[in-house]
Scaffold this active site. Structure first.
Site, PDB file in Angstrom:
ATOM      1  N   ALA A 289      -0.194  -1.007   3.407  1.00 17.20           N
ATOM      2  CA  ALA A 289      -0.581   0.264   4.201  1.00 17.20           C
ATOM      3  C   ALA A 289       0.134   1.501   3.878  1.00 17.20           C
ATOM      4  O   ALA A 289      -0.098   2.518   4.105  1.00 17.20           O
ATOM      5  CB  ALA A 289      -0.326   0.074   5.819  1.00 17.20           C
ATOM      6  N   CYS A 290       1.063   1.054   2.755  1.00 12.63           N
ATOM      7  CA  CYS A 290       1.945   2.122   2.175  1.00 12.63           C
ATOM      8  C   CYS A 290       1.257   2.647   0.690  1.00 12.63           C
ATOM      9  O   CYS A 290       1.076   1.691  -0.073  1.00 12.63           O
ATOM     10  CB  CYS A 290       3.339   1.519   2.090  1.00 12.63           C
ATOM     11  SG  CYS A 290       4.441   2.867   1.044  1.00 12.63           S
ATOM     12  N   GLY A 291       1.031   4.166   0.580  1.00 16.96           N
ATOM     13  CA  GLY A 291       0.604   4.327  -0.622  1.00 16.96           C
ATOM     14  C   GLY A 291       1.454   4.289  -1.673  1.00 16.96           C
ATOM     15  O   GLY A 291       0.974   3.844  -3.009  1.00 16.96           O
TER      16      GLY A 291
ATOM     17  N   ARG B 227       1.285   0.639  -2.910  1.00 17.02           N
ATOM     18  CA  ARG B 227       0.117   0.403  -3.638  1.00 17.02           C
ATOM     19  C   ARG B 227       0.095   1.049  -4.889  1.00 17.02           C
ATOM     20  O   ARG B 227      -0.302   0.202  -5.953  1.00 17.02           O
ATOM     21  CB  ARG B 227      -1.098   0.714  -3.100  1.00 17.02           C
ATOM     22  CG  ARG B 227      -1.664   0.140  -1.622  1.00 17.02           C
ATOM     23  CD  ARG B 227      -3.002   0.716  -1.028  1.00 17.02           C
ATOM     24  NE  ARG B 227      -3.371   1.829  -0.916  1.00 17.02           N
ATOM     25  CZ  ARG B 227      -2.764   2.747   0.222  1.00 17.02           C
ATOM     26  NH1 ARG B 227      -2.155   2.279   1.419  1.00 17.02           N
ATOM     27  NH2 ARG B 227      -2.854   4.243   0.163  1.00 17.02           N
TER      28      ARG B 227
ATOM     29  N   ASN C 282       4.008  -3.372   1.175  1.00 21.60           N
ATOM     30  CA  ASN C 282       3.168  -3.163   2.458  1.00 21.60           C
ATOM     31  C   ASN C 282       1.912  -2.255   1.952  1.00 21.60           C
ATOM     32  O   ASN C 282       1.874  -1.216   1.575  1.00 21.60           O
ATOM     33  CB  ASN C 282       4.174  -2.291   3.368  1.00 21.60           C
ATOM     34  CG  ASN C 282       3.202  -1.830   4.663  1.00 21.60           C
ATOM     35  OD1 ASN C 282       2.324  -2.014   4.833  1.00 21.60           O
ATOM     36  ND2 ASN C 282       4.196  -1.298   5.638  1.00 21.60           N
TER      37      ASN C 282
END
Length: 121
Positions: free
Chosen positions: A10-12, A15, A8
């Site tokens: 949007a998830c740190g 990433r 995802n």
């Protein structure tokens, strides 16, 4: 070796895990599971490689976890996988799968359990 990342962007944490895998010189197959949800068959493969209980795949916060009654310990692994297939936002990202093992990688350092070569990267 094939490495698959259920990701995802949007998830740190997701990433960071992607960056760690790439720093180890591995280009993973990236599955943005909210855009392209895994099929029930995909989830069966994932579950067959898990080094943790299937229940660890479930994300509670910001999902319909409670509304679906997924806190019931009597639910089978098949029930939990059916719920993830129907509601992909329940997948506790990021999840990394190799040819031999799979696990959610939260915190990111748990990646080393299944991909030790990422440790020095």
């Amino acid at each position: 070796m094939t490495v698959t990342l259920y990701h995802n962007r949007a998830c740190g944490t997701s990433r960071n895990v992607l960056a760690m895998i790439r720093a180890a010189g591995i280009e993973p197959v990236v599955v943005e599971y909210l855009k392209t949800p895994p099929t029930r068959a995909d989830l069966d493969v994932l579950a067959s490689r898990l080094v943790v209980p299937v229940r660890d795949l479930l994300r509670q916060r910001g999902t319909p976890y409670a509304e679906l009654g997924l806190d019931n310990p009597a639910l089978s692994d098949a029930d939990l996988l059916d719920a993830i297939a129907a509601h992909p936002e329940l997948l506790n990202r990021p999840v990394v799968m190799t040819d031999q093992a799979a696990r959610p990688c939260r915190p990111k350092e748990t990646l080393f359990d299944i991909l030790p070569q990422a440790h020095g990267a």
